[in-house]
Design an enzyme around this catalytic site. Structure first.
Site, PDB file in Angstrom:
ATOM      1  N   ARG A  63       0.827  -1.209   0.000  1.00 56.06           N
ATOM      2  CA  ARG A  63       0.000   0.000   0.000  1.00 56.06           C
ATOM      3  C   ARG A  63       0.866   1.266   0.000  1.00 56.06           C
ATOM      4  NH1 ARG A  63      -3.635   2.842   4.254  1.00 56.06           N
ATOM      5  NH2 ARG A  63      -5.289   3.719   2.963  1.00 56.06           N
ATOM      6  N   HIS A  67       0.575   4.472  -2.493  1.00 54.67           N
ATOM      7  CA  HIS A  67       0.380   5.840  -2.005  1.00 54.67           C
ATOM      8  C   HIS A  67       1.577   6.750  -2.302  1.00 54.67           C
ATOM      9  CE1 HIS A  67      -3.253   5.218   0.885  1.00 54.67           C
ATOM     10  NE2 HIS A  67      -3.414   4.608  -0.259  1.00 54.67           N
ATOM     11  N   ASN A  92      -3.709   8.553   4.679  1.00 53.39           N
ATOM     12  CA  ASN A  92      -2.578   7.879   5.323  1.00 53.39           C
ATOM     13  C   ASN A  92      -2.608   7.924   6.849  1.00 53.39           C
ATOM     14  OD1 ASN A  92      -1.323   7.170   2.873  1.00 53.39           O
ATOM     15  ND2 ASN A  92      -0.347   9.197   2.720  1.00 53.39           N
ATOM     16  N   HIS A 191      -5.978  -5.855  -2.618  1.00 55.75           N
ATOM     17  CA  HIS A 191      -6.801  -6.076  -1.426  1.00 55.75           C
ATOM     18  C   HIS A 191      -7.004  -7.566  -1.131  1.00 55.75           C
ATOM     19  CE1 HIS A 191      -8.670  -1.745  -1.611  1.00 55.75           C
ATOM     20  NE2 HIS A 191      -7.398  -1.741  -1.256  1.00 55.75           N
TER      21      HIS A 191
HETATM   22  C1  HEM Z   1      -8.819   1.526  -6.199  1.00 57.36           C
HETATM   23  C2  HEM Z   1      -8.904   2.358  -5.180  1.00 57.36           C
HETATM   24  C3  HEM Z   1      -8.500   1.995  -3.782  1.00 57.36           C
HETATM   25  C4  HEM Z   1      -9.184   2.342  -2.659  1.00 57.36           C
HETATM   26  C5  HEM Z   1     -10.455   3.158  -2.595  1.00 57.36           C
HETATM   27  C6  HEM Z   1      -8.468   1.780  -1.545  1.00 57.36           C
HETATM   28  C7  HEM Z   1      -8.819   1.951  -0.226  1.00 57.36           C
HETATM   29  C8  HEM Z   1      -8.195   1.356   0.847  1.00 57.36           C
HETATM   30  C9  HEM Z   1      -8.556   1.550   2.218  1.00 57.36           C
HETATM   31  C10 HEM Z   1      -9.679   2.466   2.710  1.00 57.36           C
HETATM   32  C11 HEM Z   1      -7.753   0.769   2.987  1.00 57.36           C
HETATM   33  C12 HEM Z   1      -7.787   0.616   4.513  1.00 57.36           C
HETATM   34  C13 HEM Z   1      -7.176   1.837   5.167  1.00 57.36           C
HETATM   35  C14 HEM Z   1      -7.444   1.940   6.639  1.00 57.36           C
HETATM   36  O1  HEM Z   1      -7.397   0.954   7.371  1.00 57.36           O
HETATM   37  O2  HEM Z   1      -7.710   3.074   7.053  1.00 57.36           O
HETATM   38  C15 HEM Z   1      -6.877   0.074   2.079  1.00 57.36           C
HETATM   39  C16 HEM Z   1      -5.927  -0.837   2.465  1.00 57.36           C
HETATM   40  C17 HEM Z   1      -5.066  -1.457   1.593  1.00 57.36           C
HETATM   41  N1  HEM Z   1      -4.933  -1.199   0.250  1.00 57.36           N
HETATM   42 FE1  HEM Z   1      -6.183  -0.112  -0.884  1.00 57.36          FE
HETATM   43  N2  HEM Z   1      -7.393   1.093  -2.000  1.00 57.36           N
HETATM   44  C18 HEM Z   1      -7.357   1.205  -3.363  1.00 57.36           C
HETATM   45  C19 HEM Z   1      -6.373   0.709  -4.204  1.00 57.36           C
HETATM   46  C20 HEM Z   1      -5.298  -0.026  -3.791  1.00 57.36           C
HETATM   47  C21 HEM Z   1      -4.184  -0.389  -4.621  1.00 57.36           C
HETATM   48  C22 HEM Z   1      -3.991   0.065  -6.061  1.00 57.36           C
HETATM   49  C23 HEM Z   1      -3.355  -1.148  -3.870  1.00 57.36           C
HETATM   50  C24 HEM Z   1      -2.052  -1.790  -4.256  1.00 57.36           C
HETATM   51  C25 HEM Z   1      -1.805  -2.302  -5.431  1.00 57.36           C
HETATM   52  C26 HEM Z   1      -3.958  -1.264  -2.566  1.00 57.36           C
HETATM   53  C27 HEM Z   1      -3.454  -2.007  -1.523  1.00 57.36           C
HETATM   54  C28 HEM Z   1      -3.956  -1.994  -0.246  1.00 57.36           C
HETATM   55  C29 HEM Z   1      -3.447  -2.858   0.804  1.00 57.36           C
HETATM   56  C30 HEM Z   1      -2.410  -3.943   0.636  1.00 57.36           C
HETATM   57  C31 HEM Z   1      -4.130  -2.507   1.972  1.00 57.36           C
HETATM   58  C32 HEM Z   1      -3.938  -3.093   3.368  1.00 57.36           C
HETATM   59  C33 HEM Z   1      -2.790  -2.377   4.060  1.00 57.36           C
HETATM   60  C34 HEM Z   1      -2.449  -2.903   5.443  1.00 57.36           C
HETATM   61  O3  HEM Z   1      -2.972  -3.929   5.870  1.00 57.36           O
HETATM   62  O4  HEM Z   1      -1.631  -2.239   6.107  1.00 57.36           O
HETATM   63  N3  HEM Z   1      -5.119  -0.547  -2.541  1.00 57.36           N
HETATM   64  N4  HEM Z   1      -7.154   0.469   0.788  1.00 57.36           N
END
Ligand code: HEM
Ligand SMILES: *[C@@H]1O[C@H](CO)[C@@H](O)[C@H](O)[C@H]1NC(C)=O
Ligand SMILES: *[C@@H]1O[C@H](CO)[C@@H](O)[C@H](O)[C@H]1NC(C)=O
Ligand SMILES: *[C@@H]1O[C@H](CO)[C@@H](O)[C@H](O)[C@H]1NC(C)=O
Ligand SMILES: *[C@@H]1O[C@H](CO)[C@@H](O)[C@H](O)[C@H]1NC(C)=O
Ligand SMILES: *[C@@H]1O[C@H](CO)[C@@H](O)[C@H](O)[C@H]1NC(C)=O
Length: 330
Positions: A63, A67, A92, A191
């Site tokens: 992530r 970002h 973030n 995800h």
């Molecule tokens: C398409 C639009 C996307 C949205 C709206 C989105 C939104 C989010 C949100 C809201 C979270 C949780 C944040 C929190 O706990 O506050 C999250 C976590 C995460 N996102 Fe996304 N995301 C998107 C795209 C992506 C992309 C492109 C990637 C990587 C290729 C990604 C990888 C991840 C990962 C791996 C997590 C978990 C992080 C952790 O466990 O520390 N996301 N995302």
């Protein structure tokens, strides 16, 4: 015949154009071949250590790269500390994590090759390793990025999509950095690992005051699980749940199977497969394809990751090689 020919000429020109734009960015897979050949071994070992300590760190690093790259390109700007940091931007704040692990990797790399490898490149290698060590694909990373001199909190607030945004709105943010709808669907597959705080998605699952009934697309067992796990209104929104409830630590296509089952966690996930948005008609067939063919998902994910890691890199003499990822060199 003539038309066919000119079509061929056009696609040749297009291919050349794409090759040239890749060449211009100057990233190469062998960038550190003579200056720091050990970098791959060092990063792999440190990521492995971090994952052994906490599996979720793989997701957190993945992530971080997303970002970082969507804000001023892949320039390590997300690592800079300060009041104007990207770390404190809404997408973030209290959720971006893995910074200490990046510090540890950077220290190890600096002690082997001082002043050679950028923080932006370290994140790129660490992200690839995180995906691989989570059971996902392997690929050769393009390197040679340099580190930016400024953080851009405003950019982080405007360029990163939120979990309640429409696909159209998310697509606009992707096209702004040269990515397309296939990239949106393939990269959302990130995800398949990691977790989210309840506070960012829970209004979909509860009838909190003023927010209405739960989203009717949610599969019943998931609905009750989340209602039992996430706290009621005004509870601790920092509690976390897996993004892929059926295989949280494994990098695979389960995320897409979940979407077809009504088990997407965010509205932005679920809408790729079901719902009333016009673009769902285009994204659903891709979700179906990935849900049926794991290898096709993994291949497309790699293609999109390379595209994402190639967003506006600083090269040549632009930027610098930061000594400490948290601050610009003095
Ligand atoms: C398409 C639009 C996307 C949205 C709206 C989105 C939104 C989010 C949100 C809201 C979270 C949780 C944040 C929190 O706990 O506050 C999250 C976590 C995460 N996102 Fe996304 N995301 C998107 C795209 C992506 C992309 C492109 C990637 C990587 C290729 C990604 C990888 C991840 C990962 C791996 C997590 C978990 C992080 C952790 O466990 O520390 N996301 N995302
Ligand atoms: C911050 O990001 C925005 C949106 O990408 C961009 O328009 C702006 O030029 C950036 N500012 C700096 C100082 O880099
Ligand atoms: C997105 O770009 C890739 C090339 O990187 C291409 O194969 C794919 O067809 C494009 N998708 C759309 C929807 O334009
Ligand atoms: C949601 O809660 C409100 C009152 O808080 C109630 O009037 C409404 O009927 C509830 N909706 C559903 C679908 O349960
Ligand atoms: C989550 O944790 C942060 C940092 O500890 C805190 O400032 C915030 O109030 C917490 N949020 C909720 C909803 O409990
Ligand atoms: C589309 O679906 C969402 C939730 O799935 C709902 O909140 C919204 O009202 C719907 N819009 C229309 C125009 O039906």
């Amino acid at each position: 015949m003539k038309r066919l020919c000119s079509l061929k000429v056009y696609s040749l020109l297009l291919t050349l154009l794409i090759l040239c734009s890749v060449a211009r960015s100057q990233l190469r897979t062998d960038f550190y071949a003579s200056s720091c050949p050990k970098v791959f071994r060092i990063v792999r070992k440190e990521v492995q250590n971090a994952i052994t300590n906490e599996m979720r760190i793989a997701a957190s690093l993945l992530r971080l790269q997303f970002h970082d790259c969507f804000v001023n390109g892949c320039d390590g700007s997300i690592f800079l500390d300060g009041d104007d940091s990207e770390k404190l931007a809404f997408p973030n704040r209290n959720s971006a994590r893995g910074f200490e692990v990046v510090d540890t990797i950077k220290t190890a790399v600096e002690s082997a090759c001082s002043g050679i490898v950028s923080c932006a490149d370290i994140l790129t290698i660490a992200t690839r390793d995180s995906v691989l060590l989570s059971g996902g694909p392997n690929w050769k990373v393009f390197l040679g990025r340099r580190d930016g001199l400024v953080a851009n909190q405003t950019g982080a607030n405007s360029n990163l999509a939120g979990p309640t945004e429409t696909i159209q709105s998310i697509l606009t943010k992707f096209t702004n950095v040269g990515l397309n709808l296939t990239d949106v669907v393939a990269l959302s597959g990130g995800h398949t690992i990691g977790s989210s705080r309840c506070g960012v998605f829970n209004t979909r699952f509860f009838n909190f005051s003023g927010t209405g009934a739960p989203d009717s697309r949610i599969e019943t067992s998931m609905l009750s699980d989340i209602q039992n796990t996430c706290p009621a209104e005004n509870g601790d929104g920092n509690k976390t749940v897996p993004l892929d409830r059926n295989s949280v630590d494994l990098f695979d296509n389960q995320y897409y199977k979940n979407l077809l089952d009504g088990q997407g966690l965010f509205a932005s996930d679920q809408s790729l497969a079901t719902g009333n948005e016009t673009l769902t008609e285009t994204t659903r067939p891709i979700v179906e394809l990935y849900s049926q063919q794991n290898q096709r998902f993994l291949d497309d994910f790699v293609t999109s990751m390379i595209k994402m890691a190639n967003i506006s890199p600083l090269t040549g003499t632009d930027g610098e090689i930061r000594k400490n990822c948290r601050k610009v060199n003095s």
